[in-house]
Design an enzyme around this catalytic site. Structure first.
Site, PDB file in Angstrom:
ATOM      1  CB  ILE A  20      -1.059  -0.334   1.412  1.00  0.00           C
ATOM      2  CG1 ILE A  20      -1.589  -1.050   1.176  1.00  0.00           C
ATOM      3  CG2 ILE A  20      -1.742   1.274   1.298  1.00  0.00           C
ATOM      4  CD1 ILE A  20      -2.826  -1.490   2.306  1.00  0.00           C
ATOM      5  CB  THR A  46      -5.803  -3.479   9.581  1.00  0.00           C
ATOM      6  OG1 THR A  46      -7.149  -4.661   9.911  1.00  0.00           O
ATOM      7  CG2 THR A  46      -5.252  -4.089  11.257  1.00  0.00           C
ATOM      8  CG  ASP A  47     -11.215  -4.565   8.185  1.00  0.00           C
ATOM      9  OD1 ASP A  47     -10.189  -5.098   8.068  1.00  0.00           O
ATOM     10  OD2 ASP A  47     -11.877  -4.526   7.279  1.00  0.00           O
ATOM     11  CD  GLU A  48      -7.306  -8.913   9.673  1.00  0.00           C
ATOM     12  OE1 GLU A  48      -6.648  -9.407  10.922  1.00  0.00           O
ATOM     13  OE2 GLU A  48      -7.206  -9.150   8.196  1.00  0.00           O
ATOM     14  CE1 TYR A  67      -1.572  -6.555  10.252  1.00  0.00           C
ATOM     15  CE2 TYR A  67      -3.453  -7.608  10.381  1.00  0.00           C
ATOM     16  CZ  TYR A  67      -2.688  -6.849  10.204  1.00  0.00           C
ATOM     17  OH  TYR A  67      -2.897  -5.437   9.335  1.00  0.00           O
ATOM     18  CB  SER A  68      -5.877  -7.642  14.700  1.00  0.00           C
ATOM     19  OG  SER A  68      -6.390  -9.497  15.353  1.00  0.00           O
ATOM     20  CB  SER A  90       0.907  -6.772  16.858  1.00  0.00           C
ATOM     21  OG  SER A  90       0.394  -6.987  15.578  1.00  0.00           O
ATOM     22  CE  LYS A  91      -1.778  -2.064  11.369  1.00  0.00           C
ATOM     23  NZ  LYS A  91      -0.379  -0.850  10.997  1.00  0.00           N
ATOM     24  CG  ASN A 113      -9.300  -7.894   3.294  1.00  0.00           C
ATOM     25  OD1 ASN A 113      -9.802  -7.579   4.497  1.00  0.00           O
ATOM     26  ND2 ASN A 113      -8.435  -9.060   3.797  1.00  0.00           N
ATOM     27  CG  ASN A 114      -5.834  -2.000   0.933  1.00  0.00           C
ATOM     28  OD1 ASN A 114      -4.589  -0.371   0.822  1.00  0.00           O
ATOM     29  ND2 ASN A 114      -7.074  -1.957   1.635  1.00  0.00           N
ATOM     30  N   PRO A 158      -5.340 -22.693  -2.151  1.00  0.00           N
ATOM     31  CG  PRO A 158      -3.521 -21.986  -1.681  1.00  0.00           C
ATOM     32  CD  PRO A 158      -4.300 -22.120  -2.346  1.00  0.00           C
ATOM     33  N   GLY A 192      -8.012 -19.400  14.813  1.00  0.00           N
ATOM     34  CA  GLY A 192      -8.323 -18.739  15.448  1.00  0.00           C
ATOM     35  C   GLY A 192      -8.924 -17.443  14.349  1.00  0.00           C
TER      36      GLY A 192
HETATM   37  P1  NAD Z   1       3.336  -4.596   3.223  1.00  0.00           P
HETATM   38  O1  NAD Z   1       3.421  -6.193   4.136  1.00  0.00           O
HETATM   39  O2  NAD Z   1       2.857  -4.780   1.882  1.00  0.00           O
HETATM   40  O3  NAD Z   1       4.304  -3.918   3.970  1.00  0.00           O
HETATM   41  C1  NAD Z   1       5.053  -3.309   5.035  1.00  0.00           C
HETATM   42  C2  NAD Z   1       6.524  -2.395   4.762  1.00  0.00           C
HETATM   43  O4  NAD Z   1       6.346  -2.353   5.790  1.00  0.00           O
HETATM   44  C3  NAD Z   1       7.327  -3.238   3.639  1.00  0.00           C
HETATM   45  O5  NAD Z   1       8.169  -2.708   3.090  1.00  0.00           O
HETATM   46  C4  NAD Z   1       8.655  -3.307   4.761  1.00  0.00           C
HETATM   47  O6  NAD Z   1       9.578  -3.642   4.291  1.00  0.00           O
HETATM   48  C5  NAD Z   1       8.320  -2.403   6.029  1.00  0.00           C
HETATM   49  N1  NAD Z   1       8.576  -2.735   7.602  1.00  0.00           N
HETATM   50  C6  NAD Z   1       8.100  -3.574   8.487  1.00  0.00           C
HETATM   51  N2  NAD Z   1       8.827  -3.397   9.168  1.00  0.00           N
HETATM   52  C7  NAD Z   1       9.578  -2.883   9.239  1.00  0.00           C
HETATM   53  C8  NAD Z   1      10.004  -1.661  10.304  1.00  0.00           C
HETATM   54  N3  NAD Z   1      10.216  -2.013  11.383  1.00  0.00           N
HETATM   55  N4  NAD Z   1      10.466  -0.151  10.038  1.00  0.00           N
HETATM   56  C9  NAD Z   1      10.555   0.481   8.718  1.00  0.00           C
HETATM   57  N5  NAD Z   1       9.698  -0.400   7.377  1.00  0.00           N
HETATM   58  C10 NAD Z   1       8.752  -1.477   8.502  1.00  0.00           C
HETATM   59  O7  NAD Z   1       1.992  -4.342   4.024  1.00  0.00           O
HETATM   60  P2  NAD Z   1       1.088  -3.511   3.612  1.00  0.00           P
HETATM   61  O8  NAD Z   1      -0.298  -4.639   2.852  1.00  0.00           O
HETATM   62  O9  NAD Z   1       0.920  -2.715   2.105  1.00  0.00           O
HETATM   63  O10 NAD Z   1      -0.036  -2.883   4.837  1.00  0.00           O
HETATM   64  C11 NAD Z   1       0.919  -1.208   5.226  1.00  0.00           C
HETATM   65  C12 NAD Z   1       0.026  -0.619   6.406  1.00  0.00           C
HETATM   66  O11 NAD Z   1      -1.539  -1.184   6.196  1.00  0.00           O
HETATM   67  C13 NAD Z   1      -0.079  -2.027   7.584  1.00  0.00           C
HETATM   68  O12 NAD Z   1       0.254  -0.568   8.647  1.00  0.00           O
HETATM   69  C14 NAD Z   1      -0.771  -2.628   7.228  1.00  0.00           C
HETATM   70  O13 NAD Z   1      -1.089  -2.822   8.540  1.00  0.00           O
HETATM   71  C15 NAD Z   1      -1.851  -1.353   7.008  1.00  0.00           C
HETATM   72  N6  NAD Z   1      -3.487  -2.006   6.233  1.00  0.00           N
HETATM   73  C16 NAD Z   1      -2.841  -3.227   5.272  1.00  0.00           C
HETATM   74  C17 NAD Z   1      -4.512  -4.008   4.528  1.00  0.00           C
HETATM   75  C18 NAD Z   1      -4.032  -5.497   3.481  1.00  0.00           C
HETATM   76  O14 NAD Z   1      -5.657  -5.298   3.356  1.00  0.00           O
HETATM   77  N7  NAD Z   1      -2.906  -5.284   3.325  1.00  0.00           N
HETATM   78  C19 NAD Z   1      -5.216  -3.381   5.244  1.00  0.00           C
HETATM   79  C20 NAD Z   1      -5.817  -2.529   6.481  1.00  0.00           C
HETATM   80  C21 NAD Z   1      -4.389  -2.015   6.421  1.00  0.00           C
HETATM   81  O1  DAU Z   2      -8.703  -6.930   7.088  1.00  0.00           O
HETATM   82  C1  DAU Z   2      -7.820  -5.827   6.863  1.00  0.00           C
HETATM   83  C2  DAU Z   2      -6.866  -6.496   6.220  1.00  0.00           C
HETATM   84  O2  DAU Z   2      -6.869  -7.364   5.540  1.00  0.00           O
HETATM   85  C3  DAU Z   2      -5.030  -6.560   6.726  1.00  0.00           C
HETATM   86  O3  DAU Z   2      -5.085  -5.588   8.291  1.00  0.00           O
HETATM   87  C4  DAU Z   2      -4.011  -7.229   6.933  1.00  0.00           C
HETATM   88  O4  DAU Z   2      -2.478  -6.397   6.631  1.00  0.00           O
HETATM   89  C5  DAU Z   2      -4.657  -8.314   5.153  1.00  0.00           C
HETATM   90  O5  DAU Z   2      -2.829  -9.120   4.860  1.00  0.00           O
HETATM   91  C6  DAU Z   2      -5.582  -8.692   5.172  1.00  0.00           C
HETATM   92  O6  DAU Z   2      -5.226  -9.332   6.279  1.00  0.00           O
HETATM   93  P1  DAU Z   2      -6.017 -11.457   5.391  1.00  0.00           P
HETATM   94  O7  DAU Z   2      -5.885 -11.840   6.402  1.00  0.00           O
HETATM   95  O8  DAU Z   2      -8.343 -10.694   5.119  1.00  0.00           O
HETATM   96  O9  DAU Z   2      -6.635 -11.218   4.515  1.00  0.00           O
HETATM   97  P2  DAU Z   2      -5.555 -12.518   2.980  1.00  0.00           P
HETATM   98  O10 DAU Z   2      -5.080 -11.748   2.105  1.00  0.00           O
HETATM   99  O11 DAU Z   2      -4.688 -13.132   4.308  1.00  0.00           O
HETATM  100  O12 DAU Z   2      -6.523 -13.669   3.544  1.00  0.00           O
HETATM  101  C7  DAU Z   2      -8.095 -13.511   3.119  1.00  0.00           C
HETATM  102  C8  DAU Z   2      -9.016 -14.342   3.305  1.00  0.00           C
HETATM  103  O13 DAU Z   2      -8.734 -15.148   2.180  1.00  0.00           O
HETATM  104  C9  DAU Z   2      -8.939 -14.410   4.682  1.00  0.00           C
HETATM  105  O14 DAU Z   2     -10.355 -15.340   4.918  1.00  0.00           O
HETATM  106  C10 DAU Z   2      -7.740 -15.438   4.913  1.00  0.00           C
HETATM  107  C11 DAU Z   2      -8.483 -16.715   3.248  1.00  0.00           C
HETATM  108  N1  DAU Z   2      -6.938 -17.496   2.961  1.00  0.00           N
HETATM  109  C12 DAU Z   2      -6.222 -16.449   2.184  1.00  0.00           C
HETATM  110  C13 DAU Z   2      -5.165 -17.750   2.398  1.00  0.00           C
HETATM  111  C14 DAU Z   2      -3.517 -16.856   1.968  1.00  0.00           C
HETATM  112  C15 DAU Z   2      -7.572 -19.001   2.286  1.00  0.00           C
HETATM  113  O15 DAU Z   2      -8.746 -18.885   2.308  1.00  0.00           O
HETATM  114  N2  DAU Z   2      -6.387 -19.111   1.681  1.00  0.00           N
HETATM  115  C16 DAU Z   2      -5.500 -18.796   1.062  1.00  0.00           C
HETATM  116  O16 DAU Z   2      -4.646 -18.896   0.849  1.00  0.00           O
END
Ligand code: NAD
Ligand code: DAU
Length: 356
Positions: A11, A132-134, A158-159, A161-162, A187-188, A213, A291
């Site tokens: 993101i 995050t919404d989690e 994860y959630s 810690s957030k 979720n993005n 999977p 969980g």
């Molecule tokens: P990502 O895992 O793709 O990227 C995380 C980035 O943070 C990486 O580039 C990593 O190198 C960097 N990083 C990790 N630890 C670090 C540290 N100690 N110091 C500096 N950089 C560090 O994650 P993302 O999906 O891009 O998510 C970005 C943010 O958005 C996160 O805070 C996540 O909780 C939040 N978020 C993600 C989603 C989603 O669906 N992906 C949804 C809602 C919120």
């Molecule tokens: O809701 C926001 C969150 O969305 C962010 O805070 C997190 O950083 C981001 O990773 C994401 O969390 P999820 O656990 O929802 O995303 P993930 O893509 O891992 O999984 C999406 C859904 O799909 C979840 O219900 C688990 C399921 N899943 C995931 C994987 C990787 C599967 O069924 N099979 C898989 O192999």
């Protein structure tokens, strides 16, 4: 200028690329480059003097103090985090280090910097924390979507810690007056998402003829938002959000996982047909995530009402763009899925024959 942390990740990289497309304000990008951070996401900015990349940790107080003194940002956007739920189940320690301790150290360095600004600079300054919404936990099928006043009930390491980091930023506003904004997004999906997450993992596995999977019964519901919409919401909150406020961001797009996977399969059948038959033949139900939260849904009325933000992309258009992006960027996928990625897939899906 602004300081953006974690902007070599999914993101954050999308945010910086979009930011420098829509305005000229320079960006300092601080990223540790964990397995999830990838400078290739920023190749487009290689010769762009508006972008300065610094490899480092948000928990490194000395480095943060130096960067703040040198660049004097008017705002900080904190994306840096460990972000994958399954990894947090295998090894929570990194999540506590970065998401909790790292956020705390960043806040402390920013508080000292902010205290030294002039009155007008202090008033204009913002620290935007991306969450995050989690943190709200899981919803029953007919429960109303998460609003900003829902209690925090995080269920995974994860959630949790957030949630801890959200509590810290809230307290730094309440106690010290730091002008904080918090966003909680659903979720993005979109370009540059690391293929450990559902959508890019399924696209990547399908193209390689590997099992897709599905955890448990595949009926878990997520609320999907195209990443560019998340980026536009963050820009909006940064410019117009009220300090101390929380804004939920979502796509009004709840969907069970199995439907997401079937949609991707159908798009691939159209865009990259396979002689072996429809991609849905690869769908494989595997053991559930421990969980596993059943349902997330975001009530995004506050950000629409107060800041006039709404998502621009529909799921149909966003998922088509996303699948097309992964088809067009096979080299990026190959590069990020070498080495350590294979070890992760082996550890997580070892039990599911053929995925690893
Ligand atoms: P990502 O895992 O793709 O990227 C995380 C980035 O943070 C990486 O580039 C990593 O190198 C960097 N990083 C990790 N630890 C670090 C540290 N100690 N110091 C500096 N950089 C560090 O994650 P993302 O999906 O891009 O998510 C970005 C943010 O958005 C996160 O805070 C996540 O909780 C939040 N978020 C993600 C989603 C989603 O669906 N992906 C949804 C809602 C919120
Ligand atoms: O809701 C926001 C969150 O969305 C962010 O805070 C997190 O950083 C981001 O990773 C994401 O969390 P999820 O656990 O929802 O995303 P993930 O893509 O891992 O999984 C999406 C859904 O799909 C979840 O219900 C688990 C399921 N899943 C995931 C994987 C990787 C599967 O069924 N099979 C898989 O192999």
């Amino acid at each position: 200028m602004i300081l953006v942390t974690g902007a070599a990740g999914f993101i954050g990289a999308n945010f910086v690329l979009d930011w420098l497309t829509v305005n000229d304000e320079p960006v300092v990008n601080l990223d540790k480059l964990t397995y999830a951070g990838n400078q290739q996401n920023l190749t487009r900015l290689e010769d762009d003097r508006r972008h300065v990349f610094v490899q480092g940790d948000i928990g490194d107080s000395v480095l943060i103090e130096r960067l703040l003194a040198e660049h004097r940002p008017r705002a900080i956007i904190n994306f840096a985090a460990e972000s994958h739920v399954d990894r947090s189940i295998h090894g929570p320690e990194d999540f506590i280090q970065t998401n909790v301790l790292g956020t705390f150290r960043l806040l402390e360095a920013v508080r000292a910097y902010w205290a030294g600004l002039s009155d007008s600079e202090q008033t204009a300054f913002r620290f935007l924390h991306v969450s995050t919404d989690e943190v709200y936990g899981t919803l029953m099928p007919d429960a109303p979507a998460f609003s900003e006043t829902n209690p925090y009930q995080p269920n995974s390491p994860y959630s949790a810690s957030k949630a801890a980091s959200d509590h810290l930023v809230r307290a730094w506003h309440h106690t010290y007056g730091l002008p904080i904004l918090t966003t909680n997004c659903s979720n993005n999906y979109g370009p540059y998402q690391f293929p450990e997450k559902l959508i890019p993992l399924v696209i990547n596995n399908a193209l390689q003829g590997k099992p897709l999977p599905i955890y448990g019964d595949g009926q878990q519901v997520r609320d999907w938002l195209y990443v560019a919409d998340h980026c536009s919401a963050i820009r909006r909150v940064l410019e117009e959000g009220a300090p101390g406020e929380v804004y939920n961001i979502g796509g009004w797009n709840e969907m069970p996982n199995i439907r997401i996977v079937r949609t991707i399969c159908a798009l691939l059948d159209e865009l990259r047909p396979n002689v072996a038959g429809p991609y849905s033949r690869l769908i494989t139900y595997v053991k559930d995530r421990p969980g596993h939260d059943r349902r997330y849904a975001i009530d995004a009325r506050k950000i629409e009402r107060e800041l006039g933000w709404k998502p621009a992309e529909t799921f149909e258009s966003g998922i088509r763009k996303t699948v097309q992006w992964y088809l067009n960027n096979a080299e990026w996928v190959t590069n990020v899925t070498s080495g350590a990625y294979r070890e992760w897939v082996g550890k997580q899906y070892g039990r599911c024959k053929g995925v690893a």
